[in-house]
Design a protein around this motif. Structure first.
Motif, PDB file in Angstrom:
ATOM      1  N   GLY A  20      13.560 -31.350 -38.636  1.00 27.86           N
ATOM      2  CA  GLY A  20      13.476 -30.526 -39.831  1.00 27.86           C
ATOM      3  C   GLY A  20      12.475 -29.398 -39.682  1.00 27.86           C
ATOM      4  O   GLY A  20      11.844 -29.216 -38.638  1.00 27.86           O
ATOM      5  N   GLY A  21      12.322 -28.632 -40.759  1.00 22.58           N
ATOM      6  CA  GLY A  21      11.463 -27.461 -40.723  1.00 22.58           C
ATOM      7  C   GLY A  21      10.000 -27.779 -40.930  1.00 22.58           C
ATOM      8  O   GLY A  21       9.614 -28.930 -41.173  1.00 22.58           O
ATOM      9  N   LEU A  22       9.180 -26.745 -40.846  1.00 22.36           N
ATOM     10  CA  LEU A  22       7.764 -26.868 -41.133  1.00 22.36           C
ATOM     11  C   LEU A  22       7.532 -26.700 -42.630  1.00 22.36           C
ATOM     12  O   LEU A  22       8.189 -25.883 -43.284  1.00 22.36           O
ATOM     13  N   LEU A  23       6.616 -27.473 -43.160  1.00 23.39           N
ATOM     14  CA  LEU A  23       6.166 -27.340 -44.539  1.00 23.39           C
ATOM     15  C   LEU A  23       4.694 -26.957 -44.472  1.00 23.39           C
ATOM     16  O   LEU A  23       3.867 -27.730 -43.986  1.00 23.39           O
ATOM     17  N   ALA A  24       4.368 -25.736 -44.930  1.00 26.54           N
ATOM     18  CA  ALA A  24       3.025 -25.202 -44.742  1.00 26.54           C
ATOM     19  C   ALA A  24       2.407 -24.788 -46.064  1.00 26.54           C
ATOM     20  O   ALA A  24       3.084 -24.213 -46.924  1.00 26.54           O
ATOM     21  N   GLY A  25       1.122 -25.078 -46.217  1.00 29.62           N
ATOM     22  CA  GLY A  25       0.346 -24.603 -47.355  1.00 29.62           C
ATOM     23  C   GLY A  25      -0.414 -23.358 -46.955  1.00 29.62           C
ATOM     24  O   GLY A  25      -1.266 -23.398 -46.068  1.00 29.62           O
ATOM     25  N   ILE A  26      -0.099 -22.227 -47.589  1.00 27.19           N
ATOM     26  CA  ILE A  26      -0.613 -20.932 -47.165  1.00 27.19           C
ATOM     27  C   ILE A  26      -1.273 -20.230 -48.346  1.00 27.19           C
ATOM     28  O   ILE A  26      -0.922 -20.465 -49.507  1.00 27.19           O
ATOM     29  N   ARG A  27      -2.233 -19.355 -48.070  1.00 25.43           N
ATOM     30  CA  ARG A  27      -2.889 -18.594 -49.132  1.00 25.43           C
ATOM     31  C   ARG A  27      -1.863 -17.832 -49.959  1.00 25.43           C
ATOM     32  O   ARG A  27      -0.929 -17.241 -49.398  1.00 25.43           O
ATOM     33  N   PRO A  28      -2.011 -17.827 -51.292  1.00 23.37           N
ATOM     34  CA  PRO A  28      -1.028 -17.128 -52.141  1.00 23.37           C
ATOM     35  C   PRO A  28      -0.827 -15.669 -51.755  1.00 23.37           C
ATOM     36  O   PRO A  28       0.308 -15.165 -51.786  1.00 23.37           O
ATOM     37  N   GLU A  29      -1.903 -14.977 -51.368  1.00 23.61           N
ATOM     38  CA  GLU A  29      -1.789 -13.552 -51.032  1.00 23.61           C
ATOM     39  C   GLU A  29      -1.035 -13.306 -49.732  1.00 23.61           C
ATOM     40  O   GLU A  29      -0.627 -12.173 -49.458  1.00 23.61           O
ATOM     41  N   ASP A  30      -0.851 -14.351 -48.932  1.00 27.31           N
ATOM     42  CA  ASP A  30      -0.121 -14.200 -47.668  1.00 27.31           C
ATOM     43  C   ASP A  30       1.327 -14.677 -47.753  1.00 27.31           C
ATOM     44  O   ASP A  30       2.117 -14.429 -46.836  1.00 27.31           O
ATOM     45  N   ALA A  31       1.669 -15.379 -48.822  1.00 27.18           N
ATOM     46  CA  ALA A  31       2.942 -16.093 -48.886  1.00 27.18           C
ATOM     47  C   ALA A  31       4.148 -15.161 -48.762  1.00 27.18           C
ATOM     48  O   ALA A  31       5.075 -15.440 -47.991  1.00 27.18           O
ATOM     49  N   GLN A  32       4.180 -14.077 -49.502  1.00 33.13           N
ATOM     50  CA  GLN A  32       5.347 -13.210 -49.501  1.00 33.13           C
ATOM     51  C   GLN A  32       5.559 -12.539 -48.153  1.00 33.13           C
ATOM     52  O   GLN A  32       6.680 -12.464 -47.652  1.00 33.13           O
ATOM     53  N   SER A  33       4.479 -12.079 -47.557  1.00 26.88           N
ATOM     54  CA  SER A  33       4.590 -11.440 -46.243  1.00 26.88           C
ATOM     55  C   SER A  33       5.101 -12.428 -45.193  1.00 26.88           C
ATOM     56  O   SER A  33       5.996 -12.110 -44.397  1.00 26.88           O
ATOM     57  N   ALA A  34       4.544 -13.640 -45.193  1.00 30.96           N
ATOM     58  CA  ALA A  34       4.989 -14.661 -44.237  1.00 30.96           C
ATOM     59  C   ALA A  34       6.444 -15.029 -44.467  1.00 30.96           C
ATOM     60  O   ALA A  34       7.226 -15.183 -43.510  1.00 30.96           O
ATOM     61  N   LEU A  35       6.839 -15.152 -45.738  1.00 26.95           N
ATOM     62  CA  LEU A  35       8.212 -15.532 -46.049  1.00 26.95           C
ATOM     63  C   LEU A  35       9.204 -14.474 -45.572  1.00 26.95           C
ATOM     64  O   LEU A  35      10.266 -14.811 -45.038  1.00 26.95           O
ATOM     65  N   GLU A  36       8.876 -13.222 -45.738  1.00 27.90           N
ATOM     66  CA  GLU A  36       9.763 -12.153 -45.280  1.00 27.90           C
ATOM     67  C   GLU A  36       9.984 -12.222 -43.776  1.00 27.90           C
ATOM     68  O   GLU A  36      11.099 -12.007 -43.289  1.00 27.90           O
ATOM     69  N   LYS A  37       8.925 -12.534 -43.032  1.00 26.18           N
ATOM     70  CA  LYS A  37       9.066 -12.664 -41.579  1.00 26.18           C
ATOM     71  C   LYS A  37       9.853 -13.917 -41.201  1.00 26.18           C
ATOM     72  O   LYS A  37      10.642 -13.897 -40.248  1.00 26.18           O
TER      73      LYS A  37
END
Length: 341
Positions: free
Chosen positions: A299-316
């Motif tokens: 399965g995939g990775l489940l990661a807890g990330i800083r809110p300010e980074d979430a959208q940028s990481a998700l787009e990538k």
């Protein structure tokens, strides 16, 4: 008298894991040796062990193997290898070497074993690692996997329990593979659903891990046999809670229909028994509950990330081609550890 036919694929993958409650009971009785260089051991319920060799170098060690869950030996080898390699990526490590673990019936065609090993080697090579040997035994059923060694800086470990309040939870692969494989065993899965499951299971988490490495990730795990909710429960421990938006959960579309038709696994029900009392479902359909309890293989990775980074990481992450999403966030501790709405 004709020889008894040996069935290659019965029911395998991470659905073959022992239930989490059983494992916790057994492991609690094993004495824990104190070693200041063992940074992560089995008492952490983490994805791999980490042992410090020096101030700037630690080894990451894991192993995983299971029976086949697909009929194609080469694809099975790929899935089993991708699943074992995933533990290194979940810790933030780099794959270095791998050893084959093989159980194989003496009466079965050795060409099948050759295909399994070729499939596994293809994923080790893709990971940038080196297949360095292994061990095999005769068995009544086929089982295959890898023992994997990687490296990491001791201060850059992505433990599964490092999340913080406010972190956004990113899931990098769709759920529902276990349900699809259960339906496929009954010859009821669509070709499209099966292809989606195989594509997800054979995709290395290397690429998602590379994306996440560019951001401040506080906790990470890979979602495998204990299902999304049990792995999430291990991430948040007793200090925090989590809220999950079920409308954002990526899943293999046909898995919803198969769950409603009760193409389920015993492992999924063990997961429900283990963590279900810690979960509050609010207006969530039965099929989504089952998808969240469903055991995943590779399965995939489940990661807890800083809110300010979430959208940028998700787009990538979306550019990698698999369904992924921001599925929830870490909150203050509530009466129930997990709210799914």
């Amino acid at each position: 008298m004709s020889e008894e036919k040996i069935v290659f694929c019965k029911s395998g993958g991470c659905t073959a894991k022992l239930g989490p409650g059983m494992l916790e009971h057994v492991l609690s009785k094993i004495p824990k040796k104190k070693d200041e260089n063992l940074l992560i051991g089995f008492d952490h319920a983490d994805d791999a062990a980490v042992y410090r060799l020096s101030d700037d170098l630690a080894v990451v060690q894991t192993l995983d193997f299971f029976p086949p869950m697909v009929e194609d030996p080469y694809i099975f080898g790929q899935i089993a290898a991708a699943n074992a390699l995933s533990d290194i990526y979940a810790m933030g490590g780099t794959v270095k070497t791998a050893l084959n673990i093989v159980c194989f019936p003496e009466k079965m065609d050795l060409n099948i074993l050759g295909e399994i090993l070729l499939g596994g080697n293809s994923k080790v090579t893709e990971a940038g690692g080196t297949l360095a040997g292994g061990h095999s035994i005769a068995d009544v059923d086929v089982k295959y996997g890898l023992s994997v060694m990687g490296t990491i800086h001791p201060e850059k470990i992505l433990a599964n329990n490092g999340v913080r309040e406010g972190d956004v939870l990113l899931l990098t692969k769709p759920l529902g593979a276990g349900i699809v494989l259960a339906a496929n065993q009954m010859k009821e899965a669509s070709a499209a659903a099966y292809e989606q499951a195989v594509n997800s299971m054979t995709t290395l988490n290397k690429y998602a891990a590379e994306v996440l490495s560019g951001y401040e990730v506080h906790g990470c795990t890979d979602v495998t046999g204990f299902g999304f909710l049990k792995h999430l429960s291990e991430m948040i421990g007793e200090q925090y809670s989590a809220q999950i938006d079920s409308s954002q959960i990526p899943y293999i579309e046909d898995a919803a229909r198969y769950a409603d038709e009760f193409y389920l696994t015993a492992a999924g029900q063990r997961n429900r028994n283990s963590v279900g009392s810690d979960v509050e479902f609010s207006d969530v359909p039965f099929w989504m509950e089952e998808i969240l309890f469903d055991p995943q293989t590779s399965g995939g990775l489940l990661a807890g990330i800083r809110p300010e980074d979430a959208q940028s990481a998700l787009e990538k992450l979306k550019k990698l081609g698999l369904p992924c999403a921001a599925v929830g966030r870490i909150t203050k501790r509530r009466e129930k550890k997990i709210l799914v709405y």
